[in-house]
Design a protein around this motif. Structure first.
Motif, PDB file in Angstrom:
ATOM      1  N   THR A 181       0.823  -1.204   0.000  1.00  0.00           N
ATOM      2  CA  THR A 181       0.000   0.000   0.000  1.00  0.00           C
ATOM      3  C   THR A 181       0.860   1.258   0.000  1.00  0.00           C
ATOM      4  O   THR A 181       0.572   2.226  -0.717  1.00  0.00           O
ATOM      5  CB  THR A 181      -0.929   0.009   1.225  1.00  0.00           C
ATOM      6  OG1 THR A 181      -1.749  -1.166   1.208  1.00  0.00           O
ATOM      7  CG2 THR A 181      -1.809   1.240   1.222  1.00  0.00           C
ATOM      8  N   VAL A 182       1.923   1.245   0.816  1.00  0.00           N
ATOM      9  CA  VAL A 182       2.820   2.405   0.869  1.00  0.00           C
ATOM     10  C   VAL A 182       3.462   2.657  -0.494  1.00  0.00           C
ATOM     11  O   VAL A 182       3.556   3.799  -0.960  1.00  0.00           O
ATOM     12  CB  VAL A 182       3.899   2.191   1.949  1.00  0.00           C
ATOM     13  CG1 VAL A 182       4.950   3.291   1.886  1.00  0.00           C
ATOM     14  CG2 VAL A 182       3.265   2.146   3.330  1.00  0.00           C
ATOM     15  N   VAL A 183       3.899   1.571  -1.156  1.00  0.00           N
ATOM     16  CA  VAL A 183       4.512   1.720  -2.481  1.00  0.00           C
ATOM     17  C   VAL A 183       3.511   2.277  -3.481  1.00  0.00           C
ATOM     18  O   VAL A 183       3.830   3.166  -4.282  1.00  0.00           O
ATOM     19  CB  VAL A 183       5.076   0.371  -2.963  1.00  0.00           C
ATOM     20  CG1 VAL A 183       5.497   0.457  -4.427  1.00  0.00           C
ATOM     21  CG2 VAL A 183       6.262  -0.049  -2.109  1.00  0.00           C
ATOM     22  N   LEU A 184       2.291   1.758  -3.440  1.00  0.00           N
ATOM     23  CA  LEU A 184       1.268   2.242  -4.374  1.00  0.00           C
ATOM     24  C   LEU A 184       0.933   3.711  -4.118  1.00  0.00           C
ATOM     25  O   LEU A 184       0.785   4.501  -5.066  1.00  0.00           O
ATOM     26  CB  LEU A 184       0.001   1.395  -4.245  1.00  0.00           C
ATOM     27  CG  LEU A 184       0.078  -0.023  -4.821  1.00  0.00           C
ATOM     28  CD1 LEU A 184      -1.207  -0.789  -4.532  1.00  0.00           C
ATOM     29  CD2 LEU A 184       0.330   0.037  -6.340  1.00  0.00           C
ATOM     30  N   VAL A 185       0.830   4.091  -2.837  1.00  0.00           N
ATOM     31  CA  VAL A 185       0.537   5.486  -2.520  1.00  0.00           C
ATOM     32  C   VAL A 185       1.678   6.388  -2.971  1.00  0.00           C
ATOM     33  O   VAL A 185       1.455   7.469  -3.546  1.00  0.00           O
ATOM     34  CB  VAL A 185       0.277   5.651  -1.010  1.00  0.00           C
ATOM     35  CG1 VAL A 185       0.198   7.117  -0.630  1.00  0.00           C
ATOM     36  CG2 VAL A 185      -1.024   4.944  -0.621  1.00  0.00           C
ATOM     37  N   ALA A 186       2.916   5.946  -2.706  1.00  0.00           N
ATOM     38  CA  ALA A 186       4.070   6.748  -3.124  1.00  0.00           C
ATOM     39  C   ALA A 186       4.101   6.898  -4.639  1.00  0.00           C
ATOM     40  O   ALA A 186       4.358   7.993  -5.171  1.00  0.00           O
ATOM     41  CB  ALA A 186       5.358   6.108  -2.624  1.00  0.00           C
ATOM     42  N   ALA A 187       3.831   5.801  -5.354  1.00  0.00           N
ATOM     43  CA  ALA A 187       3.804   5.876  -6.811  1.00  0.00           C
ATOM     44  C   ALA A 187       2.690   6.799  -7.294  1.00  0.00           C
ATOM     45  O   ALA A 187       2.868   7.580  -8.241  1.00  0.00           O
ATOM     46  CB  ALA A 187       3.625   4.483  -7.405  1.00  0.00           C
ATOM     47  N   GLY A 188       1.528   6.720  -6.619  1.00  0.00           N
ATOM     48  CA  GLY A 188       0.425   7.597  -6.998  1.00  0.00           C
ATOM     49  C   GLY A 188       0.744   9.062  -6.751  1.00  0.00           C
ATOM     50  O   GLY A 188       0.403   9.926  -7.561  1.00  0.00           O
ATOM     51  N   VAL A 189       1.420   9.339  -5.621  1.00  0.00           N
ATOM     52  CA  VAL A 189       1.786  10.731  -5.326  1.00  0.00           C
ATOM     53  C   VAL A 189       2.772  11.261  -6.359  1.00  0.00           C
ATOM     54  O   VAL A 189       2.637  12.392  -6.847  1.00  0.00           O
ATOM     55  CB  VAL A 189       2.372  10.822  -3.898  1.00  0.00           C
ATOM     56  CG1 VAL A 189       2.997  12.190  -3.669  1.00  0.00           C
ATOM     57  CG2 VAL A 189       1.289  10.553  -2.863  1.00  0.00           C
ATOM     58  N   LEU A 190       3.779  10.437  -6.692  1.00  0.00           N
ATOM     59  CA  LEU A 190       4.749  10.871  -7.710  1.00  0.00           C
ATOM     60  C   LEU A 190       4.075  11.073  -9.062  1.00  0.00           C
ATOM     61  O   LEU A 190       4.382  12.026  -9.783  1.00  0.00           O
ATOM     62  CB  LEU A 190       5.874   9.840  -7.820  1.00  0.00           C
ATOM     63  CG  LEU A 190       6.883   9.808  -6.668  1.00  0.00           C
ATOM     64  CD1 LEU A 190       7.885   8.680  -6.877  1.00  0.00           C
ATOM     65  CD2 LEU A 190       7.605  11.149  -6.575  1.00  0.00           C
TER      66      LEU A 190
END
Length: 306
Positions: A67-76
């Motif tokens: 989830t953290v990776v997906l959120v970080a990717a979404g933010v970028l």
């Protein structure tokens, strides 16, 4: 060697992407998040923002690496999309700065600038005549009147360095070299520019390109400022950042346009005879105006035949 070159190239591309799109986009997304959490009513409630962040950090989803990776990717990705939107809006700002006087609004702005310039020019000419008359008569206040005439000239040049034809200062400043070269030498800068560019030294080209990039960056800064001004509808402190960004962008844009115009005119002044020599046009002992007319006729003919 090839692998090292590709790695260096990729590093530069990533660095430019971060500087131009990702970092400003992340900053804007942070401001959007703050605006959503606080709003106008709690615009300075830092504890409310801290509590929201704590709630987010202690949620079950925050403990999942996926989830953290997906959120970080979404933010970028969101930051990149926001940056690309600001870049597109900056292109629109740049086009607006250089726009012709088409349409009722732009024609009104151009006519208004023209009226202001003519009034300032008449004031300067009156002050110049008065100062010249006082100097001929040998009056004591001749120097003071000359200073007044210089100030009137500066006031006129702040509006435009030549009679205005565009709605905004930047458009007139960028068009001024072509107008001056035509009046002084009867040289069509648009027709001569590709030849001047090919004959310019690498350092000269680099200076011109740097000034052009600064103009684009200034327009992009104005675009970010517009975004922050819109965000002020939900969180008014963002408007302060928007005002600063727009004002700074306009100031930087004027400086970049002035530098680009000066370099363009200097390039034409220094290399017009080189262009004539390269094209086989006799220029020894020929007046600049006659040479400019010959080059203009030749270059325009080449363009028509192409």
């Amino acid at each position: 060697m090839t692998s090292g070159f590709l790695s260096a190239l990729g590093g530069r591309i990533a660095e430019r992407w971060l500087a131009a799109l990702a970092l400003p986009g992340l900053l804007f997304l942070s401001a959007v998040t703050t605006a959503v959490v606080l709003g106008q009513e709690h615009w300075s409630d830092v504890d409310r923002l801290r509590a929201w962040l704590d709630t987010l950090a202690h949620s079950p989803a925050s403990r999942s690496a996926g989830t953290v990776v997906l959120v970080a990717a979404g933010v970028l990705a969101g930051a990149a999309v926001t940056g690309a939107a600001a870049q597109s809006l900056g292109t629109g700002v740049e086009l607006l700065w250089c726009a012709q006087a088409h349409g009722p609004v732009l024609r009104y702005l151009a006519d208004r600038r023209s009226r202001r310039w003519r009034a300032a020019d008449a004031s300067f000419r009156t002050a110049l005549v008065t100062a010249g008359r006082a100097r001929i008569e040998g009056t004591d206040h001749a120097d003071r009147l000359a200073d007044i005439a210089e100030r009137r000239c500066a006031d006129r040049d702040r509006i435009a360095s030549a009679p205005p034809r565009h709605p905004f200062w930047t458009g007139d400043r960028l068009a001024a070299p072509a107008q001056r070269l035509w009046r002084a030498h009867r040289l069509d800068l648009a027709a001569a520019w590709p030849h001047l560019w090919l004959l310019a030294a690498d350092g000269t080209r680099a200076e011109l390109q740097a000034a052009r990039l600064r103009l684009t960056a200034a327009a992009r800064l104005c675009a970010w400022g517009v975004g922050y001004l819109v965000l002020a509808l939900w969180w008014w402190p963002a408007g302060l950042a928007g005002v600063v960004a727009v004002a700074s962008g306009v100031r930087r844009g004027r400086a970049a346009a002035d530098a680009f115009a000066e370099l363009t005119e200097a390039l034409a002044d220094l290399h017009v005879r080189d262009v004539a020599t390269a094209l086989g046009v006799e220029c020894a002992g020929v007046d600049d105006r006659v040479l400019g007319e010959r080059l203009t006729r030749l270059l325009r003919k080449e363009r028509r035949e192409a």
